[in-house]
Write an enzyme that holds these catalytic residues in place. Structure first.
Site, PDB file in Angstrom:
ATOM      1  N   ASP A   4      19.025  37.415  19.330  1.00 37.32           N
ATOM      2  CA  ASP A   4      19.166  37.324  20.790  1.00 37.32           C
ATOM      3  C   ASP A   4      20.087  36.186  21.219  1.00 37.32           C
ATOM      4  O   ASP A   4      20.159  35.849  22.412  1.00 37.32           O
ATOM      5  CB  ASP A   4      17.781  37.106  21.433  1.00 37.32           C
ATOM      6  CG  ASP A   4      16.972  38.393  21.506  1.00 37.32           C
ATOM      7  OD1 ASP A   4      17.495  39.381  22.047  1.00 37.32           O
ATOM      8  OD2 ASP A   4      15.833  38.405  21.003  1.00 37.32           O
ATOM      9  N   GLU A  17      21.943  31.905  28.287  1.00 39.77           N
ATOM     10  CA  GLU A  17      21.322  31.393  29.518  1.00 39.77           C
ATOM     11  C   GLU A  17      19.920  30.825  29.270  1.00 39.77           C
ATOM     12  O   GLU A  17      19.509  29.859  29.919  1.00 39.77           O
ATOM     13  CB  GLU A  17      21.201  32.541  30.528  1.00 39.77           C
ATOM     14  CG  GLU A  17      20.329  32.194  31.718  1.00 39.77           C
ATOM     15  CD  GLU A  17      20.166  33.329  32.689  1.00 39.77           C
ATOM     16  OE1 GLU A  17      19.664  34.388  32.296  1.00 39.77           O
ATOM     17  OE2 GLU A  17      20.550  33.149  33.838  1.00 39.77           O
ATOM     18  N   ASP A  18      19.212  31.439  28.317  1.00 39.14           N
ATOM     19  CA  ASP A  18      17.814  31.031  28.123  1.00 39.14           C
ATOM     20  C   ASP A  18      17.663  29.690  27.416  1.00 39.14           C
ATOM     21  O   ASP A  18      16.562  29.138  27.376  1.00 39.14           O
ATOM     22  CB  ASP A  18      17.075  32.127  27.338  1.00 39.14           C
ATOM     23  CG  ASP A  18      16.956  33.382  28.174  1.00 39.14           C
ATOM     24  OD1 ASP A  18      16.610  33.246  29.358  1.00 39.14           O
ATOM     25  OD2 ASP A  18      17.235  34.476  27.654  1.00 39.14           O
ATOM     26  N   CYS A  52      22.468  36.418  31.765  1.00 38.39           N
ATOM     27  CA  CYS A  52      21.984  36.007  30.431  1.00 38.39           C
ATOM     28  C   CYS A  52      23.103  35.542  29.514  1.00 38.39           C
ATOM     29  O   CYS A  52      22.852  34.801  28.560  1.00 38.39           O
ATOM     30  CB  CYS A  52      21.304  37.175  29.732  1.00 38.39           C
ATOM     31  SG  CYS A  52      20.068  38.020  30.711  1.00 38.39           S
ATOM     32  N   ARG A  67      13.075  33.231  19.223  1.00 39.74           N
ATOM     33  CA  ARG A  67      14.255  32.646  19.857  1.00 39.74           C
ATOM     34  C   ARG A  67      14.261  31.116  19.763  1.00 39.74           C
ATOM     35  O   ARG A  67      15.256  30.490  20.092  1.00 39.74           O
ATOM     36  CB  ARG A  67      14.344  33.099  21.319  1.00 39.74           C
ATOM     37  CG  ARG A  67      14.443  34.623  21.445  1.00 39.74           C
ATOM     38  CD  ARG A  67      14.980  35.054  22.772  1.00 39.74           C
ATOM     39  NE  ARG A  67      16.286  34.471  23.003  1.00 39.74           N
ATOM     40  CZ  ARG A  67      16.946  34.561  24.147  1.00 39.74           C
ATOM     41  NH1 ARG A  67      16.417  35.231  25.154  1.00 39.74           N
ATOM     42  NH2 ARG A  67      18.128  34.000  24.298  1.00 39.74           N
ATOM     43  N   HIS A  75      12.107  38.247  33.055  1.00 42.23           N
ATOM     44  CA  HIS A  75      12.421  36.925  33.611  1.00 42.23           C
ATOM     45  C   HIS A  75      12.520  37.004  35.135  1.00 42.23           C
ATOM     46  O   HIS A  75      12.746  38.083  35.690  1.00 42.23           O
ATOM     47  CB  HIS A  75      13.790  36.445  33.084  1.00 42.23           C
ATOM     48  CG  HIS A  75      13.792  35.980  31.654  1.00 42.23           C
ATOM     49  ND1 HIS A  75      14.687  36.453  30.718  1.00 42.23           N
ATOM     50  CD2 HIS A  75      13.030  35.066  31.003  1.00 42.23           C
ATOM     51  CE1 HIS A  75      14.479  35.850  29.554  1.00 42.23           C
ATOM     52  NE2 HIS A  75      13.475  35.012  29.692  1.00 42.23           N
ATOM     53  N   ARG A 120       7.427  33.794  29.154  1.00 41.11           N
ATOM     54  CA  ARG A 120       8.323  32.912  28.408  1.00 41.11           C
ATOM     55  C   ARG A 120       8.315  31.459  28.928  1.00 41.11           C
ATOM     56  O   ARG A 120       8.712  30.545  28.202  1.00 41.11           O
ATOM     57  CB  ARG A 120       9.754  33.442  28.476  1.00 41.11           C
ATOM     58  CG  ARG A 120       9.928  34.885  27.992  1.00 41.11           C
ATOM     59  CD  ARG A 120       9.853  34.960  26.480  1.00 41.11           C
ATOM     60  NE  ARG A 120      10.079  36.312  26.024  1.00 41.11           N
ATOM     61  CZ  ARG A 120      11.284  36.835  25.748  1.00 41.11           C
ATOM     62  NH1 ARG A 120      12.370  36.103  25.898  1.00 41.11           N
ATOM     63  NH2 ARG A 120      11.389  38.078  25.317  1.00 41.11           N
TER      64      ARG A 120
HETATM   65  N1  GLY Z   1      16.390  40.289  24.390  1.00 42.04           N
HETATM   66  C1  GLY Z   1      16.300  39.188  25.250  1.00 42.04           C
HETATM   67  C2  GLY Z   1      14.969  38.571  25.272  1.00 42.04           C
HETATM   68  O1  GLY Z   1      13.990  39.281  25.127  1.00 42.04           O
HETATM   69  O2  GLY Z   1      14.828  37.387  25.421  1.00 42.04           O
END
Ligand code: GLY
Length: 250
Positions: free
Chosen positions: A60, A65-66, A245, A85, A160, A130
């Site tokens: 991912d 962005e995350d 993202c 992640r 999100h 998350r």
């Molecule tokens: N595929 C992006 C996420 O689930 O964070």
């Protein structure tokens, strides 16, 4: 005005990332083409790109962005809530260190940038699967030190916060009905159910990047007078990704 962006190309194992979409396997070559078009659009908006290599430990990883919340005053390295992640943020932290002082979200806080929506000098921070309350609280404290206000908002419908709402600039938002209360109705485009994906759009300087294939949403945006760039996002959508993202802008 944004002058810089960090983007990361999808790795060969992009299809192994997390998804709930049921839209099928992404085509890697098409994803690369769509990513290249996205990068070209950012350059057209006046932004200079930094492109760290893909890292196949993190399928991912193109969804940069995350991994951080960035603006011209502060860069906050996040702590992703998705276990697979966690670690993506390390390379991004190294890159961001070249642009000034960084701060970090620390355990037990979790935070993903997809849950953080900036509207002028205010940040909405989504509490989701998350992003937890501790992560939101740490971010809020850091942002306050740098002159930003923030508020928390519960994310229940989709992945999100920014899966459901975007700030377009000039006081206007675009949203699915779940966040219709965030701004004044006169300033909010509310999407039809068949176009919810287009809630994820991205204002970059004089342009608004929107996903291709959502004609009702496009018409409403054009009526507000925005200059748009439409981008095909089909392969990223298959992996629960959208326009916001794919970059960190500052
Ligand atoms: N595929 C992006 C996420 O689930 O964070």
């Amino acid at each position: 005005m944004y002058t810089k962006a960090i983007v990361r190309r999808p790795g060969r194992n992009f299809a192994n990332g997390i998804t709930t979409s049921n839209l099928g396997q992404p085509d890697f070559n098409k994803a690369l083409e769509q990513h290249a078009a996205y990068c070209d659009a950012l350059i057209r908006c006046g932004v200079e790109l930094t492109v760290p290599d893909a890292d196949e430990r993190y399928p991912d990883g193109c969804f940069v962005e995350d991994t951080a919340v960035v603006n011209s005053r502060v860069k906050v390295i996040s702590r992703p809530g998705a276990a697979t992640r966690r670690g993506e943020e390390e390379e991004i932290a190294r890159v961001l260190a070249g642009f000034g002082t960084t701060e970090s979200i620390t355990a037990p806080g979790t935070l993903e940038g997809g849950d953080v929506l900036r509207a002028e000098n205010h940040y909405f921070i989504g509490l989701s699967e998350r992003t937890n309350r501790e992560g939101a609280s740490q971010l809020s404290t850091i942002l306050a030190k740098h002159g930003f206000t923030s508020s928390v908002i519960r994310v229940e419908a989709r992945l999100h916060l920014k899966s459901d709402i975007a700030y377009l600039g000039n006081g206007n938002f675009i949203s699915t009905p779940v966040f219709s209360h965030v701004a004044h109705p006169a300033n909010t485009i509310i999407l039809d159910p068949d176009e919810y994906y287009s809630a994820n759009c991205l204002r970059v300087n004089d342009y608004l990047l929107i996903p291709k294939g959502f004609p009702k949403s496009k018409m409403k945006i054009l009526e507000l007078g925005y200059n748009i760039i439409e981008l095909e996002m089909s392969e990223f959508r298959k992996m629960d990704g959208g326009l916001t993202c794919l970059s960190l802008l500052f």
